[in-house]
Design a protein around this motif. Structure first.
Motif, mmCIF file in Angstrom:
data_model
loop_
_atom_site.group_PDB
_atom_site.id
_atom_site.type_symbol
_atom_site.label_atom_id
_atom_site.label_comp_id
_atom_site.label_asym_id
_atom_site.label_seq_id
_atom_site.Cartn_x
_atom_site.Cartn_y
_atom_site.Cartn_z
ATOM 1 N N ASN A 142 0.880 -1.323 0.020
ATOM 2 C CA ASN A 142 0.019 -0.054 0.011
ATOM 3 C C ASN A 142 0.806 1.261 0.106
ATOM 4 O O ASN A 142 0.385 2.313 -0.183
ATOM 5 N N ILE A 143 2.158 1.085 0.311
ATOM 6 C CA ILE A 143 3.189 2.309 0.555
ATOM 7 C C ILE A 143 4.053 2.407 -0.698
ATOM 8 O O ILE A 143 4.066 3.530 -1.196
ATOM 9 N N LEU A 144 4.662 1.365 -1.119
ATOM 10 C CA LEU A 144 5.367 1.346 -2.212
ATOM 11 C C LEU A 144 5.181 0.817 -3.601
ATOM 12 O O LEU A 144 3.924 0.467 -3.657
ATOM 13 N N GLY A 145 6.004 0.808 -4.236
ATOM 14 C CA GLY A 145 5.762 0.551 -5.897
ATOM 15 C C GLY A 145 5.445 -0.999 -5.950
ATOM 16 O O GLY A 145 4.273 -1.409 -6.193
ATOM 17 N N SER A 146 6.641 -2.008 -5.665
ATOM 18 C CA SER A 146 6.329 -3.246 -5.967
ATOM 19 C C SER A 146 7.229 -4.055 -5.112
ATOM 20 O O SER A 146 8.433 -3.691 -4.545
ATOM 21 N N ILE A 147 6.787 -5.170 -4.874
ATOM 22 C CA ILE A 147 7.808 -6.086 -4.078
ATOM 23 C C ILE A 147 7.603 -7.383 -4.681
ATOM 24 O O ILE A 147 6.741 -7.741 -5.184
ATOM 25 N N TYR A 148 8.952 -7.713 -4.576
ATOM 26 C CA TYR A 148 9.326 -9.101 -5.220
ATOM 27 C C TYR A 148 10.459 -10.048 -4.447
ATOM 28 O O TYR A 148 11.245 -9.504 -3.842
ATOM 29 N N THR A 149 10.333 -11.077 -4.838
ATOM 30 C CA THR A 149 11.241 -12.234 -4.247
ATOM 31 C C THR A 149 12.053 -12.877 -5.576
ATOM 32 O O THR A 149 11.237 -13.399 -6.459
ATOM 33 N N CYS A 150 13.343 -12.643 -5.649
ATOM 34 C CA CYS A 150 13.961 -13.520 -6.621
ATOM 35 C C CYS A 150 15.028 -14.368 -6.160
ATOM 36 O O CYS A 150 15.801 -14.294 -5.162
ATOM 37 N N ARG A 151 15.291 -15.497 -6.932
ATOM 38 C CA ARG A 151 16.524 -16.357 -6.468
ATOM 39 C C ARG A 151 17.954 -15.650 -6.832
ATOM 40 O O ARG A 151 17.966 -15.061 -7.942
ATOM 41 N N THR A 195 10.586 -15.559 -8.100
ATOM 42 C CA THR A 195 9.829 -16.575 -7.767
ATOM 43 C C THR A 195 8.361 -16.364 -7.735
ATOM 44 O O THR A 195 7.686 -17.263 -7.763
ATOM 45 N N GLY A 196 7.847 -15.206 -8.078
ATOM 46 C CA GLY A 196 6.419 -15.005 -8.175
ATOM 47 C C GLY A 196 6.240 -13.536 -8.750
ATOM 48 O O GLY A 196 7.085 -12.345 -8.203
ATOM 49 N N ILE A 197 5.497 -13.231 -9.605
ATOM 50 C CA ILE A 197 5.066 -12.078 -10.420
ATOM 51 C C ILE A 197 4.174 -11.308 -9.735
ATOM 52 O O ILE A 197 2.952 -11.682 -9.760
ATOM 53 N N GLN A 198 4.445 -10.389 -9.101
ATOM 54 C CA GLN A 198 3.495 -9.374 -8.243
ATOM 55 C C GLN A 198 2.718 -8.393 -9.227
ATOM 56 O O GLN A 198 3.482 -7.899 -10.268
ATOM 57 N N PRO A 199 1.538 -8.299 -8.986
ATOM 58 C CA PRO A 199 0.538 -7.471 -10.183
ATOM 59 C C PRO A 199 1.293 -5.993 -10.161
ATOM 60 O O PRO A 199 1.249 -5.346 -11.173
ATOM 61 N N GLN A 200 1.734 -5.356 -9.158
ATOM 62 C CA GLN A 200 2.285 -4.122 -9.051
ATOM 63 C C GLN A 200 3.631 -3.922 -10.057
ATOM 64 O O GLN A 200 3.743 -3.035 -10.720
ATOM 65 N N ASN A 205 10.507 -15.161 -16.522
ATOM 66 C CA ASN A 205 10.381 -14.568 -15.075
ATOM 67 C C ASN A 205 11.994 -14.341 -14.494
ATOM 68 O O ASN A 205 12.326 -14.207 -13.587
ATOM 69 N N ASN A 206 12.816 -13.784 -15.737
ATOM 70 C CA ASN A 206 14.108 -13.446 -15.448
ATOM 71 C C ASN A 206 14.003 -12.095 -15.150
ATOM 72 O O ASN A 206 13.981 -11.298 -16.189
ATOM 73 N N LEU A 207 14.439 -11.471 -14.086
ATOM 74 C CA LEU A 207 14.515 -10.036 -13.831
ATOM 75 C C LEU A 207 15.561 -9.376 -14.684
ATOM 76 O O LEU A 207 15.196 -7.992 -15.193
ATOM 77 N N THR A 208 16.618 -10.124 -14.856
ATOM 78 C CA THR A 208 17.582 -9.478 -15.963
ATOM 79 C C THR A 208 17.223 -9.151 -17.145
ATOM 80 O O THR A 208 17.640 -8.226 -17.937
ATOM 81 N N GLU A 209 16.200 -10.024 -17.664
ATOM 82 C CA GLU A 209 15.311 -9.633 -19.219
ATOM 83 C C GLU A 209 14.558 -8.452 -19.110
ATOM 84 O O GLU A 209 14.343 -8.001 -20.160
ATOM 85 N N LEU A 210 14.341 -7.917 -17.970
ATOM 86 C CA LEU A 210 13.427 -6.699 -17.720
ATOM 87 C C LEU A 210 14.376 -5.580 -17.510
ATOM 88 O O LEU A 210 13.791 -4.368 -17.619
ATOM 89 N N ILE A 211 15.422 -5.683 -17.140
ATOM 90 C CA ILE A 211 16.467 -4.580 -16.835
ATOM 91 C C ILE A 211 16.778 -3.831 -18.111
ATOM 92 O O ILE A 211 17.176 -4.859 -19.162
ATOM 93 N N TYR A 212 16.949 -2.630 -18.097
ATOM 94 C CA TYR A 212 17.497 -1.979 -19.461
ATOM 95 C C TYR A 212 18.978 -2.687 -19.704
ATOM 96 O O TYR A 212 19.614 -2.738 -18.768
#
Length: 204
Positions: free
Chosen positions: A72-81, A89-94, A112-119
């Motif tokens: 409710n306060i911040l942009g997005s929460i996520y967990t990655c290996r 490990t799970g895609i948050q809707p935020q 689900n690879n965060l590095t693929e989403l990073i510029y």
């Protein structure tokens, strides 16, 4: 070979303090050194109570109530290996909403690879900064760009904590804060300062 930057093994040990056998977890983490041709290793020892794989010194995650409050306060929460791809490990809707994708699109298009989403220009910097910061503790704080749908760029501040999972692997529990507006304002001020500096130099 599988892209992991940490390896965990467990074995039983007898604790004289509590008078019974417990499970000890030994995690080897690859870290960067000042020598570009060499890597270092940091070893973390953890104790698990009653073979439940629940850490005695590291939390296994963020509690449900705390998770709801933070969302409710911040942009997005996520967990990655903690691997080469920072596998989510799970895609948050935020997070999906921030990038203009659906959760299914992130899973299917980017595996689900965060590095693929990073510029792309920021990927190696992020990969290098994480282990460097982990040499000083379990917390990280990094600014980088995410590349959303239609090549939309979002600047984010990532604040995270390294924690041991119940499977013995190491995970980063992170909060992403959208700082795009502040970065744009900062860049605008910097350009104005550079412009005024050029004018002053020419007048002299």
């Amino acid at each position: 070979q599988d892209g992991r930057l940490s390896y965990t093994q467990t074995y039983p040990v007898f604790s004289e303090k509590i008078g019974r056998q417990v499970t000890c977890g030994e995690t080897w983490m690859r870290i960067h050194t000042d020598n570009p041709h060499q890597s270092g290793v940091m070893v973390i020892f953890r104790l698990f109570e009653k073979n439940t794989r629940s850490d005695t010194d590291i939390s296994s995650g963020i509690g449900e109530n705390e998770n709801v409050q933070l969302k409710n306060i911040l942009g997005s929460i996520y967990t990655c290996r903690y691997d080469r791809w920072l596998t989510l490990t799970g895609i948050q809707p935020q997070l999906a909403q921030m990038l203009g994708y659906t959760q299914q699109e992130i899973s299917e298009k980017f595996q689900n690879n965060l590095t693929e989403l990073i510029y792309p220009a920021d990927v190696e910097r992020v990969r290098n900064q994480i282990p460097r910061q982990l040499q000083k503790g379990t917390a990280i704080e990094i600014e980088f760009r995410l590349l959303g749908k239609n090549d939309r760029i979002r600047w984010v501040l990532c604040k995270g904590q390294m924690m041991g999972g119940q499977d013995g692997e190491m995970y980063l529990h992170c909060i992403l804060i959208d700082i795009t507006r502040s970065r744009k304002a900062q860049d605008k001020l910097q350009k104005m300062a550079e412009h005024h500096k050029i004018i002053l130099n020419q007048s002299n």
